[in-house]
Write a protein that holds these residues in place. Structure first.
Motif, PDB file in Angstrom:
ATOM      1  N   GLU A 189     -13.464  -2.721  -1.073  1.00 20.13           N
ATOM      2  CA  GLU A 189     -13.670  -2.642  -2.515  1.00 20.13           C
ATOM      3  C   GLU A 189     -12.596  -1.734  -3.105  1.00 20.13           C
ATOM      4  OE1 GLU A 189     -17.811  -2.129  -3.526  1.00 20.13           O
ATOM      5  OE2 GLU A 189     -17.279  -1.021  -5.343  1.00 20.13           O
ATOM      6  N   TYR A 190     -11.870  -2.238  -4.082  1.00 16.92           N
ATOM      7  CA  TYR A 190     -10.861  -1.401  -4.725  1.00 16.92           C
ATOM      8  C   TYR A 190     -11.495  -0.562  -5.821  1.00 16.92           C
ATOM      9  CZ  TYR A 190      -7.105  -3.481  -2.049  1.00 16.92           C
ATOM     10  OH  TYR A 190      -6.288  -3.843  -1.029  1.00 16.92           O
ATOM     11  N   GLY A 191     -10.738   0.362  -6.369  1.00 15.55           N
ATOM     12  CA  GLY A 191     -11.226   1.352  -7.333  1.00 15.55           C
ATOM     13  C   GLY A 191     -12.059   0.777  -8.460  1.00 15.55           C
ATOM     14  N   LYS A 200      -6.288 -12.144   2.538  1.00 13.67           N
ATOM     15  CA  LYS A 200      -5.691 -12.238   3.877  1.00 13.67           C
ATOM     16  C   LYS A 200      -4.947 -10.958   4.272  1.00 13.67           C
ATOM     17  CE  LYS A 200      -3.115 -15.813   2.796  1.00 13.67           C
ATOM     18  NZ  LYS A 200      -3.460 -16.025   1.367  1.00 13.67           N
ATOM     19  N   SER A 201      -4.036 -10.530   3.385  1.00 11.10           N
ATOM     20  CA  SER A 201      -3.235  -9.336   3.698  1.00 11.10           C
ATOM     21  C   SER A 201      -4.124  -8.107   3.811  1.00 11.10           C
ATOM     22  CB  SER A 201      -2.186  -9.078   2.615  1.00 11.10           C
ATOM     23  OG  SER A 201      -1.288 -10.129   2.553  1.00 11.10           O
ATOM     24  N   THR A 202      -5.088  -8.005   2.924  1.00 15.12           N
ATOM     25  CA  THR A 202      -5.992  -6.857   2.941  1.00 15.12           C
ATOM     26  C   THR A 202      -6.740  -6.790   4.273  1.00 15.12           C
ATOM     27  OG1 THR A 202      -6.255  -6.999   0.546  1.00 15.12           O
ATOM     28  CG2 THR A 202      -7.913  -5.746   1.740  1.00 15.12           C
ATOM     29  N   LEU A 237      -5.811  -8.095   7.176  1.00 12.66           N
ATOM     30  CA  LEU A 237      -4.845  -7.754   8.219  1.00 12.66           C
ATOM     31  C   LEU A 237      -4.545  -6.258   8.207  1.00 12.66           C
ATOM     32  CD1 LEU A 237      -3.571  -9.812  10.132  1.00 12.66           C
ATOM     33  CD2 LEU A 237      -1.516  -9.778   8.722  1.00 12.66           C
ATOM     34  N   ARG A 238      -4.386  -5.728   6.987  1.00 15.13           N
ATOM     35  CA  ARG A 238      -4.066  -4.303   6.861  1.00 15.13           C
ATOM     36  C   ARG A 238      -5.231  -3.417   7.301  1.00 15.13           C
ATOM     37  NH1 ARG A 238       0.043  -3.071   3.149  1.00 15.13           N
ATOM     38  NH2 ARG A 238      -1.265  -1.573   2.087  1.00 15.13           N
ATOM     39  N   MET A 239      -6.453  -3.919   7.176  1.00 18.20           N
ATOM     40  CA  MET A 239      -7.600  -3.143   7.667  1.00 18.20           C
ATOM     41  C   MET A 239      -7.672  -3.176   9.191  1.00 18.20           C
ATOM     42  SD  MET A 239     -10.713  -3.550   4.940  1.00 18.20           S
ATOM     43  CE  MET A 239     -10.681  -5.320   4.750  1.00 18.20           C
ATOM     44  N   PHE A 246       5.956  -7.908   9.752  1.00 19.79           N
ATOM     45  CA  PHE A 246       5.863  -8.107   8.309  1.00 19.79           C
ATOM     46  C   PHE A 246       6.766  -9.246   7.841  1.00 19.79           C
ATOM     47  CE2 PHE A 246       4.829  -3.698   9.179  1.00 19.79           C
ATOM     48  CZ  PHE A 246       3.691  -3.500   8.405  1.00 19.79           C
ATOM     49  N   GLN A 247       6.392  -9.770   6.674  1.00 18.93           N
ATOM     50  CA  GLN A 247       7.153 -10.835   6.026  1.00 18.93           C
ATOM     51  C   GLN A 247       8.612 -10.438   5.774  1.00 18.93           C
ATOM     52  OE1 GLN A 247       6.426 -12.228   1.629  1.00 18.93           O
ATOM     53  NE2 GLN A 247       4.777 -12.986   2.914  1.00 18.93           N
ATOM     54  N   ASN A 248       8.799  -9.184   5.385  1.00 15.62           N
ATOM     55  CA  ASN A 248      10.168  -8.734   5.056  1.00 15.62           C
ATOM     56  C   ASN A 248      10.842  -8.025   6.234  1.00 15.62           C
ATOM     57  OD1 ASN A 248       8.749  -6.414   5.199  1.00 15.62           O
ATOM     58  ND2 ASN A 248       9.032  -5.783   3.080  1.00 15.62           N
TER      59      ASN A 248
END
Ligand code: ADP
Ligand code: ADP
Length: 227
Positions: A12-14, A43-45, A47-49, A82-84
């Protein structure tokens, strides 16, 4: 035992917006799991978790049998591509690939050299080890990023749309290489993509996210060949 277990994961974001909503998913040891879904579905969120770059609001993230919610990224023993590419511009290809090994204390220089060599062999980077990223093609940069991911033994590889910056021909080549690499190493992999061909050719299973919810988990066949 699953390599990665997600239990009721919420982010959950702010502003109270849930980017990931009650996702439970087990990824088996050695499995190649694809994450798909429209832009903004989380998706990215997610993966980042898994990697630990993003705090989990609630739920449990279990990697290799250990709950890792509070563990720093470096203590999770994962490799992310990462993508970049995220290469170090001032370091040579050799040193970019060696980087994760240099962070591990106590490895002999000879051991580092051998492991970097093995990774470079697998990715056909041997002739480029002394070059800097700026002097490489996009495909070569992506290979270096992968070399850095596979140079040490990890619990899992995580890929965030690694081929999206490459042209169609190169994407095809890299797809084949990733597939070969994963079969050879047998490392658990979570792979985010928009590309149906990548999902079809690489994935053991495909997890579909929609608006933060896990909508479906199926084999590529079930998902893409159903009437
Ligand atoms: P995807 O990778 O599937 O495109 P993301 O995980 O990047 O989706 O984003 C999921 C949702 O969360 C999107 O609606 C995005 O705008 C929102 N989001 C991502 N990061 C933040 C943030 N730092 N603060 C607020 N909302 C965010
Ligand atoms: P991509 O399309 O490559 O997934 P995004 O545009 O989703 O990239 O996100 C890029 C960065 O911006 C991420 O770090 C994400 O957390 C952040 N971000 C995305 N949406 C928001 C948002 N609504 N508010 C704040 N940060 C966001």
């Amino acid at each position: 035992m699953a390599a990665i277990e997600m239990r009721n994961i919420v982010k959950e974001y702010g502003d109270g917006f849930k980017a990931v909503n009650d996702v439970s998913l087990d990824i088996a040891d050695g499995e190649f799991m694809i994450l798909v879904g429209p832009s903004g579905c989380g998706k990215s969120t997610l993966l980042r978790m898994i990697v630990g770059l993003e705090d989990i609001t609630s739920g449990d993230m279990v990697i290799g049998g250990n709950r890792v919610n509070e563990k720093a990224p470096r203590d999770r023993n994962l490799s992310m591509v990462f993508q970049n590419y995220a290469l170090y511009p001032h370091l040579t290809v050799f040193e970019n690939i060696a980087f994760p090994l240099r962070l591990q204390k106590g490895l002999a220089e000879e051991d580092i050299r051998r492991r970097v060599q093995d990774a470079a062999d697998m990715l056909e980077l041997n002739e480029h080890l002394e070059r800097k990223p700026a002097n490489l093609s996009g495909g070569q940069r992506q290979r270096v990023a992968m070399g850095r991911a596979i140079v040490r033994e990890v619990n899992a590889f995580l890929f965030d749309e690694p081929l999206s910056n490459l042209d169609a021909k190169l994407r095809g080549q890299m797809r084949t290489e990733i597939s070969r690499m994963q079969r050879r190493l047998g490392t658990t992999t979570v792979y985010v993509t928009h590309d149906q061909t990548e999902a079809m050719t690489l994935g053991d299973r495909v997890a579909v996210l929609r608006r933060g919810f896990l909508q479906q988990v199926a084999s590529p066949r079930e998902l893409y060949e159903q009437p």
